[in-house]
Design an enzyme around this catalytic site. Structure first.
Site, PDB file in Angstrom:
ATOM      1  CE  LYS A  13      49.077  17.939 -14.797  1.00 15.35           C
ATOM      2  NZ  LYS A  13      49.475  16.922 -13.814  1.00 15.35           N
ATOM      3  NE  ARG A 128      43.727  15.706  -6.402  1.00 17.80           N
ATOM      4  CZ  ARG A 128      44.350  15.623  -7.576  1.00 17.80           C
ATOM      5  NH1 ARG A 128      44.955  16.667  -8.090  1.00 17.80           N
ATOM      6  NH2 ARG A 128      44.383  14.483  -8.228  1.00 17.80           N
ATOM      7  NE  ARG A 172      46.139   9.703 -10.991  1.00 18.19           N
ATOM      8  CZ  ARG A 172      45.793  10.520  -9.994  1.00 18.19           C
ATOM      9  NH1 ARG A 172      45.472  10.023  -8.813  1.00 18.19           N
ATOM     10  NH2 ARG A 172      45.748  11.807 -10.173  1.00 18.19           N
TER      11      ARG A 172
END
Ligand code: AMP
Length: 215
Positions: A13, A128, A172
């Site tokens: 996103k 990431r 999550r």
């Protein structure tokens, strides 16, 4: 144009949001980025948010909704259009957003819902890295910086988010399935939602999204 980006953590996103912001000149409003900035500055809001964010739980609805309301009520923001990244994340947030927009005589034009396989999501999240200073996104394999651990844009050091570890990623993903996934139906019923496969390269995801927005 007013857009919402939906999808599980790590689906891309943030990457798509930055590309859309550049292409369409929209304001990029990411609740995750706002909360991390508050946490970094140790503000009362940041201290409250940390209780939830580091463990992968959702911050209470009223708190994030207030953050969004203050931004989208600002003429400089709504006149240019915006892209909501990471909000809404619960049915309550979606309904409250709708109410706020009605009061402001605004509405969401399109909702883009990204999806990818769990293997790809885990790989993207664990690899990431972010710049401590400018927030630029990297990935150890897919988008490494020129010099390891150093931002290409501003030469500050990169870090790994505290919630990008396997244990918290599991939480999550569960939170996404239980609390966020139901919003897909909410926007589908309004005829605004487009599902986009994000298993592919970022450039392909951007292209698919832009052609949907031009429909
Ligand atoms: P993100 O950067 O979008 O992955 O968000 C990081 C974390 O910030 C999430 O795991 C939540 O703890 C918190 N957060 C971000 N957006 C929201 C939201 N709309 N509602 C509740 N918590 C949020």
């Amino acid at each position: 144009m007013k857009l919402v980006l939906l999808g599980p953590p790590g689906v891309g996103k943030g990457t798509l949001a930055v590309a859309l912001k550049d292409q369409l000149g929209l304001n990029h409003i990411s609740t995750g980025d706002i909360l991390r900035a508050e946490m970094k500055a140790n503000t009362p809001l940041g201290l409250e948010a940390r209780k939830y964010v580091d463990g992968g739980e959702l911050v209470p609805d009223e708190l994030v909704t207030r953050l969004i309301e203050s931004r989208i009520s600002t003429p400089e923001i709504y006149s240019k259009g915006y892209l909501l990244d990471g909000f809404p994340r619960t049915q309550k947030q979606a309904e409250d957003l709708n109410e706020i927009l009605n009061k402001l005589d605004q509405s969401i034009d399109r909702v883009i819902c990204l999806d990818a396989s769990i293997e790809i999501i885990i790989e993207r999240l664990t690899g990431r890295r972010l710049c401590k200073n400018c927030g630029e996104l990297y990935h150890v394999k897919n988008k490494p910086p020129q010099k390891e651990g150093v931002c290409d844009k501003c030469a500050n050091s990169l870090y790994q988010r505290a919630d990008d570890n396997e244990e918290t990623i599991k939480t999550r993903m569960e939170v996404y399935t239980t609390s966020t996934r139901p919003i897909i139906t909410y926007y589908e019923k309004q005829g605004k939602l487009k599902k986009v496969n994000a298993d592919t390269e970022a450039s392909v995801v951007l292209e698919t999204t832009l052609s949907f927005l031009n429909e």
